[in-house]
Design a protein around this motif. Structure first.
Motif, short mmCIF file in Angstrom:
data_model
loop_
_atom_site.label_atom_id
_atom_site.label_comp_id
_atom_site.label_asym_id
_atom_site.label_seq_id
_atom_site.Cartn_x
_atom_site.Cartn_y
_atom_site.Cartn_z
N TYR A 192 0.84 -1.20 0.00
CA TYR A 192 0.00 0.00 0.00
C TYR A 192 0.86 1.24 0.00
N PRO A 193 0.44 2.30 -0.69
CA PRO A 193 -0.90 2.55 -1.25
C PRO A 193 -1.10 2.02 -2.67
N ASP A 194 -0.09 1.36 -3.27
CA ASP A 194 -0.24 0.80 -4.62
C ASP A 194 -1.20 -0.39 -4.56
N ARG A 195 -2.36 -0.25 -5.20
CA ARG A 195 -3.38 -1.30 -5.20
C ARG A 195 -3.51 -1.97 -6.58
N SER A 196 -2.66 -1.59 -7.52
CA SER A 196 -2.79 -2.15 -8.87
C SER A 196 -1.81 -3.28 -9.15
N ASN A 197 -0.74 -3.39 -8.38
CA ASN A 197 0.27 -4.42 -8.61
C ASN A 197 0.38 -5.33 -7.39
N PRO A 198 -0.25 -6.49 -7.44
CA PRO A 198 -0.16 -7.39 -6.27
C PRO A 198 1.26 -7.90 -6.08
N ILE A 199 1.65 -8.06 -4.80
CA ILE A 199 2.95 -8.62 -4.48
C ILE A 199 2.83 -10.08 -4.03
N SER A 200 1.57 -10.54 -3.82
CA SER A 200 1.33 -11.93 -3.47
C SER A 200 -0.11 -12.28 -3.84
N ARG A 201 -0.35 -13.58 -4.01
CA ARG A 201 -1.67 -14.11 -4.35
C ARG A 201 -1.85 -15.47 -3.68
N PHE A 202 -3.03 -16.09 -3.87
CA PHE A 202 -3.24 -17.45 -3.40
C PHE A 202 -2.21 -18.37 -4.06
N MET A 203 -1.49 -19.13 -3.27
CA MET A 203 -0.42 -20.05 -3.71
C MET A 203 0.73 -19.33 -4.41
N SER A 204 0.87 -18.04 -4.16
CA SER A 204 2.01 -17.28 -4.66
C SER A 204 2.43 -16.29 -3.60
N PRO A 205 3.08 -16.67 -2.57
CA PRO A 205 3.70 -17.97 -2.37
C PRO A 205 2.83 -18.94 -1.58
#
Length: 141
Positions: free
Chosen positions: A89-102
């Motif tokens: 945050y505050p950057d909401r357009s580029n995720p740094i993690s996701r489900f199973m990543s990692p």
């Protein structure tokens, strides 16, 4: 300090669930736990933010040669990941993690010394493996 300046209105919520299933019978001891956590925070003037996100599964299986000993041959598994995208945050357009990543997987084999009445468990694992999964190739790059 000037207390008249006030602050920002905010609302937070945290969902926390824990499931535990255990099996104990003579030579066998099998402990399982699932933890699910998810937290959100809304502050005046800011978009909704994630504050906590966890999926954790732990399972330990133990076998002993007789009912007198407290030493078990044991195998342990631990798995961790998250539900939704994480951001810096505050950057909401580029995720740094996701489900199973990692996603993290730990497997170990060894021995446990278990005293049920004293709620004591010593786990020694000379054979272990830890794997990290990143299923989103864009994030792994």
């Amino acid at each position: 300090m000037n207390w008249n300046a006030g602050g920002d209105n905010s609302v937070s919520a945290l969902a926390n669930m824990r499931f535990e299933r255990n099996y104990k019978f003579r030579y066998l001891n099998w402990d399982n736990e699932l933890r699910l956590r998810y937290g959100l925070n809304a502050q005046e003037g800011r978009a909704l933010r994630k504050t906590d996100d966890q999926i954790r599964l732990t399972s330990t299986f133990g076998f002993r040669k007789d009912t007198i000993t407290n030493w078990y041959y044991s195998v342990k598994m631990n798995f961790n990941t998250q539900f939704s995208n994480g951001f810096k945050y505050p950057d909401r357009s580029n995720p740094i993690s996701r489900f199973m990543s990692p996603g993290y997987l730990f497997l170990g084999a060894g021995t446990s010394y278990i005293l049920t009445e004293d709620k004591f468990n010593l786990y020694i694992s000379p054979i272990t493996m830890k794997a990290t999964f990143v299923l989103d190739e864009a994030l792994s790059n």
